[in-house]
Design a protein around this motif. Structure first.
Motif, PDB file in Angstrom:
ATOM      1  N   ILE A 204      -0.745 -12.842  27.094  1.00  0.00           N
ATOM      2  CA  ILE A 204      -1.532 -13.560  26.097  1.00  0.00           C
ATOM      3  C   ILE A 204      -2.610 -12.606  25.600  1.00  0.00           C
ATOM      4  O   ILE A 204      -3.499 -12.204  26.351  1.00  0.00           O
ATOM      5  N   PHE A 205      -2.525 -12.221  24.338  1.00  0.00           N
ATOM      6  CA  PHE A 205      -3.564 -11.422  23.693  1.00  0.00           C
ATOM      7  C   PHE A 205      -4.555 -12.377  23.022  1.00  0.00           C
ATOM      8  O   PHE A 205      -4.156 -13.403  22.471  1.00  0.00           O
ATOM      9  N   SER A 206      -5.824 -12.016  23.017  1.00  0.00           N
ATOM     10  CA  SER A 206      -6.813 -12.862  22.363  1.00  0.00           C
ATOM     11  C   SER A 206      -7.974 -12.016  21.881  1.00  0.00           C
ATOM     12  O   SER A 206      -8.191 -10.893  22.345  1.00  0.00           O
ATOM     13  N   GLY A 207      -8.716 -12.563  20.953  1.00  0.00           N
ATOM     14  CA  GLY A 207      -9.868 -11.844  20.415  1.00  0.00           C
ATOM     15  C   GLY A 207     -10.594 -12.671  19.382  1.00  0.00           C
ATOM     16  O   GLY A 207     -10.380 -13.885  19.253  1.00  0.00           O
ATOM     17  N   LEU A 208     -11.456 -11.992  18.621  1.00  0.00           N
ATOM     18  CA  LEU A 208     -12.291 -12.638  17.611  1.00  0.00           C
ATOM     19  C   LEU A 208     -12.180 -11.880  16.303  1.00  0.00           C
ATOM     20  O   LEU A 208     -11.902 -10.677  16.280  1.00  0.00           O
ATOM     21  N   SER A 209     -12.416 -12.593  15.211  1.00  0.00           N
ATOM     22  CA  SER A 209     -12.472 -11.947  13.904  1.00  0.00           C
ATOM     23  C   SER A 209     -13.455 -12.706  13.023  1.00  0.00           C
ATOM     24  O   SER A 209     -13.387 -13.936  12.915  1.00  0.00           O
ATOM     25  N   GLU A 210     -14.380 -11.953  12.417  1.00  0.00           N
ATOM     26  CA  GLU A 210     -15.330 -12.562  11.495  1.00  0.00           C
ATOM     27  C   GLU A 210     -14.710 -12.800  10.126  1.00  0.00           C
ATOM     28  O   GLU A 210     -15.305 -13.481   9.289  1.00  0.00           O
ATOM     29  N   ALA A 211     -13.534 -12.237   9.910  1.00  0.00           N
ATOM     30  CA  ALA A 211     -12.826 -12.423   8.644  1.00  0.00           C
ATOM     31  C   ALA A 211     -11.522 -13.156   8.898  1.00  0.00           C
ATOM     32  O   ALA A 211     -10.868 -12.953   9.916  1.00  0.00           O
ATOM     33  N   GLN A 212     -11.137 -14.027   7.974  1.00  0.00           N
ATOM     34  CA  GLN A 212      -9.865 -14.716   8.085  1.00  0.00           C
ATOM     35  C   GLN A 212      -8.717 -13.775   7.723  1.00  0.00           C
ATOM     36  O   GLN A 212      -8.910 -12.766   7.047  1.00  0.00           O
ATOM     37  N   GLY A 213      -7.527 -14.112   8.185  1.00  0.00           N
ATOM     38  CA  GLY A 213      -6.375 -13.289   7.899  1.00  0.00           C
ATOM     39  C   GLY A 213      -5.391 -13.345   9.048  1.00  0.00           C
ATOM     40  O   GLY A 213      -5.442 -14.243   9.895  1.00  0.00           O
ATOM     41  N   ARG A 228      -2.373 -15.792  13.319  1.00  0.00           N
ATOM     42  CA  ARG A 228      -3.416 -16.031  12.326  1.00  0.00           C
ATOM     43  C   ARG A 228      -4.751 -16.312  13.009  1.00  0.00           C
ATOM     44  O   ARG A 228      -4.796 -16.928  14.086  1.00  0.00           O
ATOM     45  N   VAL A 229      -5.829 -15.868  12.375  1.00  0.00           N
ATOM     46  CA  VAL A 229      -7.177 -16.153  12.860  1.00  0.00           C
ATOM     47  C   VAL A 229      -7.465 -17.637  12.643  1.00  0.00           C
ATOM     48  O   VAL A 229      -7.234 -18.178  11.564  1.00  0.00           O
ATOM     49  N   GLY A 230      -7.950 -18.304  13.669  1.00  0.00           N
ATOM     50  CA  GLY A 230      -8.248 -19.723  13.577  1.00  0.00           C
ATOM     51  C   GLY A 230      -9.537 -19.991  12.827  1.00  0.00           C
ATOM     52  O   GLY A 230     -10.333 -19.084  12.566  1.00  0.00           O
ATOM     53  N   PRO A 231      -9.780 -21.247  12.472  1.00  0.00           N
ATOM     54  CA  PRO A 231     -11.010 -21.606  11.752  1.00  0.00           C
ATOM     55  C   PRO A 231     -12.280 -21.250  12.511  1.00  0.00           C
ATOM     56  O   PRO A 231     -13.334 -21.033  11.903  1.00  0.00           O
ATOM     57  N   ASP A 232     -12.186 -21.187  13.858  1.00  0.00           N
ATOM     58  CA  ASP A 232     -13.355 -20.847  14.669  1.00  0.00           C
ATOM     59  C   ASP A 232     -13.521 -19.349  14.868  1.00  0.00           C
ATOM     60  O   ASP A 232     -14.408 -18.915  15.613  1.00  0.00           O
ATOM     61  N   GLY A 233     -12.665 -18.549  14.226  1.00  0.00           N
ATOM     62  CA  GLY A 233     -12.764 -17.101  14.353  1.00  0.00           C
ATOM     63  C   GLY A 233     -12.026 -16.526  15.540  1.00  0.00           C
ATOM     64  O   GLY A 233     -12.040 -15.309  15.744  1.00  0.00           O
ATOM     65  N   VAL A 250      -2.735  -0.656  23.645  1.00  0.00           N
ATOM     66  CA  VAL A 250      -2.507  -1.936  22.966  1.00  0.00           C
ATOM     67  C   VAL A 250      -3.427  -1.964  21.752  1.00  0.00           C
ATOM     68  O   VAL A 250      -4.624  -1.688  21.856  1.00  0.00           O
ATOM     69  N   ARG A 251      -2.851  -2.285  20.585  1.00  0.00           N
ATOM     70  CA  ARG A 251      -3.620  -2.279  19.350  1.00  0.00           C
ATOM     71  C   ARG A 251      -3.530  -3.629  18.656  1.00  0.00           C
ATOM     72  O   ARG A 251      -2.509  -4.304  18.708  1.00  0.00           O
ATOM     73  N   ALA A 252      -4.611  -3.998  18.010  1.00  0.00           N
ATOM     74  CA  ALA A 252      -4.648  -5.174  17.150  1.00  0.00           C
ATOM     75  C   ALA A 252      -5.141  -4.727  15.780  1.00  0.00           C
ATOM     76  O   ALA A 252      -6.097  -3.950  15.680  1.00  0.00           O
ATOM     77  N   GLN A 253      -4.487  -5.208  14.725  1.00  0.00           N
ATOM     78  CA  GLN A 253      -4.863  -4.843  13.364  1.00  0.00           C
ATOM     79  C   GLN A 253      -5.062  -6.108  12.540  1.00  0.00           C
ATOM     80  O   GLN A 253      -4.231  -7.017  12.547  1.00  0.00           O
ATOM     81  N   LEU A 254      -6.189  -6.155  11.837  1.00  0.00           N
ATOM     82  CA  LEU A 254      -6.464  -7.249  10.914  1.00  0.00           C
ATOM     83  C   LEU A 254      -5.848  -6.908   9.564  1.00  0.00           C
ATOM     84  O   LEU A 254      -6.187  -5.884   8.960  1.00  0.00           O
ATOM     85  N   LEU A 255      -4.923  -7.736   9.097  1.00  0.00           N
ATOM     86  CA  LEU A 255      -4.209  -7.458   7.853  1.00  0.00           C
ATOM     87  C   LEU A 255      -4.922  -8.096   6.668  1.00  0.00           C
ATOM     88  O   LEU A 255      -5.255  -9.283   6.691  1.00  0.00           O
ATOM     89  N   ASN A 256      -5.123  -7.302   5.629  1.00  0.00           N
ATOM     90  CA  ASN A 256      -5.687  -7.831   4.390  1.00  0.00           C
ATOM     91  C   ASN A 256      -4.560  -8.048   3.375  1.00  0.00           C
ATOM     92  O   ASN A 256      -3.382  -7.990   3.711  1.00  0.00           O
ATOM     93  N   GLU A 257      -4.926  -8.294   2.126  1.00  0.00           N
ATOM     94  CA  GLU A 257      -3.911  -8.569   1.114  1.00  0.00           C
ATOM     95  C   GLU A 257      -2.972  -7.393   0.914  1.00  0.00           C
ATOM     96  O   GLU A 257      -1.806  -7.572   0.561  1.00  0.00           O
ATOM     97  N   ALA A 258      -3.464  -6.194   1.149  1.00  0.00           N
ATOM     98  CA  ALA A 258      -2.623  -5.004   0.993  1.00  0.00           C
ATOM     99  C   ALA A 258      -1.829  -4.680   2.257  1.00  0.00           C
ATOM    100  O   ALA A 258      -1.099  -3.694   2.290  1.00  0.00           O
ATOM    101  N   GLY A 259      -1.989  -5.504   3.283  1.00  0.00           N
ATOM    102  CA  GLY A 259      -1.273  -5.261   4.524  1.00  0.00           C
ATOM    103  C   GLY A 259      -1.927  -4.237   5.415  1.00  0.00           C
ATOM    104  O   GLY A 259      -1.320  -3.760   6.372  1.00  0.00           O
TER     105      GLY A 259
END
Length: 313
Positions: A204-213, A228-233, A250-259
């Motif tokens: 189980i991977f987990s984390g936080l994001s201040e941006a949705q995506g 997907r990032v949840g409503p609570d970040g 182990v890497r995590a990447q936040l994807l934007n509109e350009a991928g």
């Protein structure tokens, strides 16, 4: 992840395996008073709101270090809090099912569990100790699945170093309340929290994001999936049999509109399984490293669950 110097940690060396304390278990085995857990029908238990922890904070109050806890449970029920099987507090929930308690921090290792007793609202909890072998007649008791772990690294070099405080449950992502490293590995708005895994390779991977995506996960250089990032970040990704033994990135990447987007990488190590004869002994052990801790504990029905946490870059 760059190996920067972390204040208060012992540098160099590999993992120090330490049995912090015996008798810590999620299975209900305790070293303290025998707490009867009802064998009531499943439909009765299913109709009750289970006890959960919603907030945990470590702070000083009146000159002593305490944990301030709160949560939800069945309205007007009684909550018994245990630390390593020993009863430490007993409180009643409100008519809305809200409860709170303050407990003293004791020792370098704590494992706080909760048992809910669905008792009559007329029961005087100050006069009735629900941890005795003869509980209130007709009381239905349900053990919560969540456990609060507080772990302090035993070292004379940094006696005031922050402790690890986390909320853990079998098969669920660990919630980090306080990191002993003072923060999480992060890049921009993205952060990696705990990585939970079992001896079969499930993770189980987990984390936080201040941006949705969306978050894309990589093991070594292979993409294994997205979430997907949840409503609570918060974000969580569950996978099975994807974690080989050994050490790798182990890497995590936040994807934007350009991928494309920020990437966070951590040096993960999946430890080999413990012998089956040792997996149910009720102990909790910790591998302390300067930039990574790994916590291993018993699970209900056998087996272990491990949690890895990491220092920030």
């Amino acid at each position: 992840m760059k190996k920067t110097r972390v204040a208060g940690m012992i540098g160099g060396g590999l993992a120090l395996a330490l049995a912090l304390f015996a008798g810590v278990s999620l299975s209900g085995r305790t070293n303290g008073p025998d707490i009867p857990v009802s064998d009531s029908p499943n439909q009765v238990a299913a109709s009750l709101t289970p006890v959960t922890f919603t907030r945990v904070a470590e702070l000083y109050s009146e000159g002593r270090l305490v944990l301030r806890l709160s949560g939800i449970a069945e309205p007007s029920s009684v909550i018994v809090l245990l630390d390593r099987g020993e009863r430490i507090r007993q409180v009643r929930t409100t008519e809305q099912g809200i409860w709170s308690a303050t407990v003293d921090v004791s020792g370098q290792g704590m494992a706080i569990e909760a048992i809910m007793f669905d008792v009559s609202s007329n029961t005087d909890i100050e006069e009735t100790d629900l941890t005795e072998t003869d509980p209130v007649s007709g009381a239905i008791s349900i053990r919560g699945l969540e456990t609060i772990f507080r772990i302090q690294r035993p070292t004379e070099d940094a006696p005031d170093a922050p402790a690890l405080v986390m909320i853990s449950a079998p098969g669920a992502a660990t919630r980090l309340v306080q990191s002993p490293f003072g923060g999480l590995p992060n890049s921009g708005p993205l952060a990696i929290g705990a990585i939970d895994y079992d001896d079969a390779g499930g993770v189980i991977f987990s984390g936080l994001s201040e941006a949705q995506g969306r978050i894309r996960l990589y093991v070594s250089n292979a993409a294994i999936g997205e979430t997907r990032v949840g409503p609570d970040g918060r974000w969580t990704y569950i996978a099975s049999s994807v974690m080989p033994l050994g050490e790798y990135q182990v890497r995590a990447q936040l994807l934007n509109e350009a991928g494309e987007g920020p990437i966070v990488s951590v040096p993960f190590e999946r430890l080999p399984p413990v012998p089956s004869s040792d997996s149910n002994d009720g102990t909790l052990s910790v591998n302390f490293e300067p930039f990574r801790w790994q916590i291993r504990r018993s699970l209900i029905g056998g087996g272990v669950q491990s949690t890895a946490i990491f220092a920030p870059e």
